[in-house]
Write a protein that holds these residues in place. Structure first.
Motif, PDB file in Angstrom:
ATOM      1  N   LYS A 251       0.800  -1.224   0.000  1.00  0.00           N
ATOM      2  CA  LYS A 251       0.000   0.000   0.000  1.00  0.00           C
ATOM      3  C   LYS A 251       0.834   1.276   0.000  1.00  0.00           C
ATOM      4  CE  LYS A 251      -4.027  -2.095   2.196  1.00  0.00           C
ATOM      5  NZ  LYS A 251      -4.967  -2.060   3.349  1.00  0.00           N
ATOM      6  N   SER A 252       2.131   1.156   0.290  1.00  0.00           N
ATOM      7  CA  SER A 252       2.986   2.338   0.263  1.00  0.00           C
ATOM      8  C   SER A 252       4.355   1.952  -0.284  1.00  0.00           C
ATOM      9  CB  SER A 252       3.136   2.946   1.662  1.00  0.00           C
ATOM     10  OG  SER A 252       3.770   2.041   2.541  1.00  0.00           O
ATOM     11  N   SER A 253       5.074   2.940  -0.762  1.00  0.00           N
ATOM     12  CA  SER A 253       6.329   2.667  -1.461  1.00  0.00           C
ATOM     13  C   SER A 253       7.543   2.613  -0.549  1.00  0.00           C
ATOM     14  CB  SER A 253       6.566   3.740  -2.530  1.00  0.00           C
ATOM     15  OG  SER A 253       6.714   5.016  -1.920  1.00  0.00           O
ATOM     16  N   LEU A 271       1.335   1.632  -7.497  1.00  0.00           N
ATOM     17  CA  LEU A 271       0.500   2.258  -6.469  1.00  0.00           C
ATOM     18  C   LEU A 271      -0.434   3.306  -7.046  1.00  0.00           C
ATOM     19  CD1 LEU A 271       3.163   2.645  -3.636  1.00  0.00           C
ATOM     20  CD2 LEU A 271       1.257   1.031  -3.687  1.00  0.00           C
ATOM     21  N   LYS A 274      -3.951   2.006  -9.416  1.00  0.00           N
ATOM     22  CA  LYS A 274      -5.041   1.214  -8.841  1.00  0.00           C
ATOM     23  C   LYS A 274      -6.381   1.830  -9.246  1.00  0.00           C
ATOM     24  CE  LYS A 274      -6.307  -0.894  -4.431  1.00  0.00           C
ATOM     25  NZ  LYS A 274      -5.966  -1.026  -2.984  1.00  0.00           N
TER      26      LYS A 274
END
Length: 396
Positions: A251-253, A271, A274
């Motif tokens: 969900k996050s980089s 990301l 989506k």
């Protein structure tokens, strides 16, 4: 301390159980092993992503990486390896069938005594640039004759020359980066014998460290495990996506970019691309059954569902709600969900509640790309008289 990695670069091993070739001739096996379709993906991942990250991982450590290959490998792929070795001197090329000397002895020749951490890495998988730093904690005499398994990492879907999907996963005793601790003493190498990663702990004490993300297990259409020798490209893709959906999407980089800096663009693209399929927010469930029609033209195979529901009373129930999904083809199978004999329920997941709160996510996959026509919530626990959907987000 010494670190030695090994990659068997499409190594031809006659009689190996690693290949499911019982229904194919030796000629067919070799043709597939060195086919352009299969080799191009591996050469690109290994030379353009994996080795540059291994170089960054090396830092100040005494680290060499053995790349084992066969003399019958086509010259153009040998050239790829030769060019890599020129650019990255820590790469040690070993033509297995022509040079029978153990390359570890060649690498350590005339060096002082010390501990060795030996590990393997497939040509299409990736290790974190922090891998050696984590492994160095165990590369000492206290852990001699033991194995080290880093259990936490990511899975990645590689398609059309870049990674398009990233998922978090935990797999104890995974083969990627599995290490053996030994010694180099007075010109003699002592390392534990190699064993299958599946039952490693039956042969040696194993350190399992799952505190940090240490690897990316790559999935692609030319993999040798679940997709070998299939000419049905759609089936390969569906199988990969069905396998990936077992794991939660990244969900996050932050952690990915920190550990795999050469993939920053792919991570950000993933990301940011989506697509939302359907959203429900702040909806009071008026009765036992609530159906939501989905009117859009989004056709996909894999979908993700995040949900948060509240009940008026602070109850706990393992089967508080039933969330049902209805694809446009009612005969389609959905992996990741259960099918009810009741057509009004269809494909479903039980949603649990703890102290009046239900919050979670899951993924599911269809047989082929298609639309989701409706979503249904059923209050299953009769103790629940009032409930609210804070949010349900269906995306892909």
């Amino acid at each position: 301390m010494y670190f030695i990695g090994q990659t068997r670069f499409s190594l031809y091993i006659p009689g190996s159980n690693a290949w499911n070739v019982s229904n194919f001739t030796e000629e067919e096996y070799i043709a597939h092993l060195f086919s352009d379709e299969r080799m191009a993906i591996r050469a690109k991942i290994f030379s353009e992503i994996s080795v540059p990250m291994l170089a960054k991982m090396k830092g100040e450590f005494d680290y060499n990486h053995i790349v084992s290959y066969s003399s019958i490998m086509p010259e153009k792929w040998k050239k790829t390896l030769f060019d890599l070795q020129k650019k990255y001197p820590f790469i040690y090329l070993h033509e297995v069938d022509k040079n029978k000397v153990n390359p570890i002895y060649q690498i350590l020749k005339n060096k002082p005594n010390g501990c060795i951490a030996f590990f393997r890495l497939d040509d299409d998988d990736l290790l974190s640039i922090n891998f050696l730093n984590s492994l160095s904690k165990y590369n000492n005499l206290a852990f001699r004759n033991m194995a080290v398994s880093f259990g936490k990492g990511f899975t990645g879907y590689y398609k059309e020359n870049h990674f398009i999907d990233f998922r978090e996963c935990k797999q104890r005793f995974i083969a990627i980066g599995q290490a053996y601790i030994g010694t180099y003493t007075d010109g003699k190498v002592e390392l534990p014998a190699m064993h299958s990663h599946h039952n490693l702990d039956e042969n040696y004490p194993v350190i399992v460290d799952s505190r940090e993300f240490m690897y990316i297990h790559t999935h692609h259409a030319q993999q040798d495990t679940n997709y070998r020798f299939s000419n049905d490209s759609n089936n390969k893709t569906n199988t990969i996506e069905a396998d990936l959906m077992k794991y939660p999407k990244v969900k996050s980089s932050g952690i990915l970019s920190e550990n795999f800096p050469y993939l920053i663009k792919d991570v950000n693209d993933f990301l940011n691309n989506k697509k939302s399929v359907y959203n429900i927010n702040n909806f009071i469930l008026p009765n036992k059954y609530s159906t939501f029609e989905i009117k859009n033209d989004i056709e996909e195979i894999v979908f993700d569902c995040e949900y948060e529901l509240h009940t008026e009373k602070s109850i706990s129930s393992s089967k508080a709600f039933v969330l049902s999904i209805f694809p446009e083809d009612s005969s389609s199978n959905i992996q990741g969900m259960t099918r009810s004999n009741n057509p009004d329920i269809g494909w479903y997941k039980y949603i649990s509640v703890s102290a009046g709160l239900s919050k979670g996510e899951f993924s599911f996959s269809l047989d082929r790309p298609m639309k989701i026509k409706k979503l249904k919530i059923t209050i299953w626990d009769n103790r629940i008289k009032e409930a609210e959907i804070k949010s349900i987000n269906l995306s892909n």
